[in-house]
Write an enzyme that holds these catalytic residues in place. Structure first.
Site, PDB file in Angstrom:
ATOM      1  N   GLY A   1     -54.087 -12.415  -5.616  1.00  0.00           N
ATOM      2  CA  GLY A   1     -53.599 -13.220  -6.719  1.00  0.00           C
ATOM      3  C   GLY A   1     -52.876 -12.335  -7.720  1.00  0.00           C
ATOM      4  O   GLY A   1     -53.031 -11.108  -7.695  1.00  0.00           O
TER       5      GLY A   1
ATOM      6  N   GLN B   1     -49.267  -9.641 -15.614  1.00  0.00           N
ATOM      7  CA  GLN B   1     -49.362  -8.371 -14.879  1.00  0.00           C
ATOM      8  C   GLN B   1     -47.987  -7.802 -14.526  1.00  0.00           C
ATOM      9  O   GLN B   1     -47.881  -6.629 -14.161  1.00  0.00           O
ATOM     10  CB  GLN B   1     -50.196  -8.545 -13.607  1.00  0.00           C
ATOM     11  CG  GLN B   1     -51.675  -8.793 -13.903  1.00  0.00           C
ATOM     12  CD  GLN B   1     -52.467  -8.948 -12.621  1.00  0.00           C
ATOM     13  OE1 GLN B   1     -52.486 -10.025 -12.034  1.00  0.00           O
ATOM     14  NE2 GLN B   1     -53.098  -7.879 -12.176  1.00  0.00           N
TER      15      GLN B   1
ATOM     16  N   CYS C   1     -58.555  -5.832  -8.753  1.00  0.00           N
ATOM     17  CA  CYS C   1     -57.448  -6.321  -9.576  1.00  0.00           C
ATOM     18  C   CYS C   1     -56.286  -5.367  -9.384  1.00  0.00           C
ATOM     19  O   CYS C   1     -56.476  -4.151  -9.400  1.00  0.00           O
ATOM     20  CB  CYS C   1     -57.870  -6.356 -11.045  1.00  0.00           C
ATOM     21  SG  CYS C   1     -56.537  -6.856 -12.155  1.00  0.00           S
ATOM     22  N   LEU C   2     -55.084  -5.897  -9.201  1.00  0.00           N
ATOM     23  CA  LEU C   2     -53.921  -5.035  -8.974  1.00  0.00           C
ATOM     24  C   LEU C   2     -53.610  -4.157 -10.187  1.00  0.00           C
ATOM     25  O   LEU C   2     -52.919  -3.158 -10.054  1.00  0.00           O
ATOM     26  CB  LEU C   2     -52.701  -5.878  -8.590  1.00  0.00           C
ATOM     27  CG  LEU C   2     -52.804  -6.589  -7.233  1.00  0.00           C
ATOM     28  CD1 LEU C   2     -51.591  -7.466  -6.981  1.00  0.00           C
ATOM     29  CD2 LEU C   2     -52.992  -5.596  -6.092  1.00  0.00           C
TER      30      LEU C   2
ATOM     31  N   HIS D   1     -60.624 -15.314 -11.859  1.00  0.00           N
ATOM     32  CA  HIS D   1     -60.128 -13.979 -12.217  1.00  0.00           C
ATOM     33  C   HIS D   1     -58.723 -14.071 -12.840  1.00  0.00           C
ATOM     34  O   HIS D   1     -58.466 -13.487 -13.894  1.00  0.00           O
ATOM     35  CB  HIS D   1     -60.098 -13.085 -10.968  1.00  0.00           C
ATOM     36  CG  HIS D   1     -59.474 -11.739 -11.206  1.00  0.00           C
ATOM     37  ND1 HIS D   1     -60.218 -10.592 -11.369  1.00  0.00           N
ATOM     38  CD2 HIS D   1     -58.168 -11.365 -11.334  1.00  0.00           C
ATOM     39  CE1 HIS D   1     -59.386  -9.569 -11.584  1.00  0.00           C
ATOM     40  NE2 HIS D   1     -58.141 -10.014 -11.559  1.00  0.00           N
ATOM     41  N   GLU D   2     -57.835 -14.809 -12.177  1.00  0.00           N
ATOM     42  CA  GLU D   2     -56.455 -14.908 -12.679  1.00  0.00           C
ATOM     43  C   GLU D   2     -56.418 -15.643 -14.010  1.00  0.00           C
ATOM     44  O   GLU D   2     -55.639 -15.289 -14.902  1.00  0.00           O
ATOM     45  CB  GLU D   2     -55.545 -15.598 -11.653  1.00  0.00           C
ATOM     46  CG  GLU D   2     -55.401 -14.883 -10.322  1.00  0.00           C
ATOM     47  CD  GLU D   2     -55.077 -13.399 -10.435  1.00  0.00           C
ATOM     48  OE1 GLU D   2     -54.433 -12.991 -11.415  1.00  0.00           O
ATOM     49  OE2 GLU D   2     -55.489 -12.646  -9.538  1.00  0.00           O
TER      50      GLU D   2
HETATM   51 NI    NI Z   1     -56.373  -9.089 -11.891  1.00  0.00          NI
END
Ligand code: NI
Length: 182
Positions: free
Chosen positions: A46, A51, A96-97, A138-139
């Protein structure tokens, strides 16, 4: 389509509160298309718009995670709201990215129902369980600037900060070396 750079913690923009999408135009389509490419290039489940530096209430979830079908396109959530969370919870490692290589056990609702609009502005509601539910929660946190590191105790938080700081220094050193030798 283009891959956009993903902001990494501790970039302060990740703490911004995102605002509603108002214009369903070509700029939005381009953003969503770039976010899809960026998410897949980074092997993410996601990605939230903030981000990639756009403080808009928008996130996408990997198609297979959202729809269960291998060839499903990413599911796009615009101006989303979590309207229901199950009392039953799940605890599992979350990544998480914006925190590459970091995994933190997080307790989430096992099931979640989200109301949002799609890229054409059409409203929909969707319910997900397990990983899909976790990904939506999360998103959605990203939209209010809540991050993975906020889910840790103070000791783990310091370890993560130190690890990410070291990686950043190592990357800066690599860059300096590369530019010196080129
Ligand atoms: Ni994240």
């Amino acid at each position: 389509m283009a891959i956009r750079p993903i902001l990494r913690y501790p970039d302060s923009r990740l703490r911004e509160k995102s605002v509603d999408v108002r214009a369903f135009d070509d700029d939005l389509r381009q953003l969503v298309s770039d976010m899809s490419e960026t998410m897949y290039a980074a092997n993410g489940a996601g990605l939230a718009a903030i981000q990639v530096g756009r403080a808009l209430r928008l996130f996408i979830i990997d198609g297979p995670v959202a729809a269960g079908a291998e060839d499903a396109p990413p599911k796009v959530f615009i101006n989303p709201e979590i309207v229901w969370l199950s009392d039953e919870s799940q605890t599992g490692d979350e990544g998480c990215l914006s925190f590459p290589g970091i995994y933190v056990p997080v307790k989430r609702g096992l099931r979640a129902r989200v109301r949002a609009v799609d890229i054409d502005g059409n409203p929909f509601e969707i319910e997900g369980a397990e990983l899909f539910s976790r990904a939506m929660q999360h998103e959605n946190d990203h939209l209010i600037g809540r991050l993975l590191i906020d889910q840790c105790g103070p000791v783990k938080r310091e370890i993560i900060k130190r690890k990410l700081r070291k990686e950043k220094e190592a990357e800066a050193a690599d860059d300096a070396e590369a530019s010196a030798s080129s």
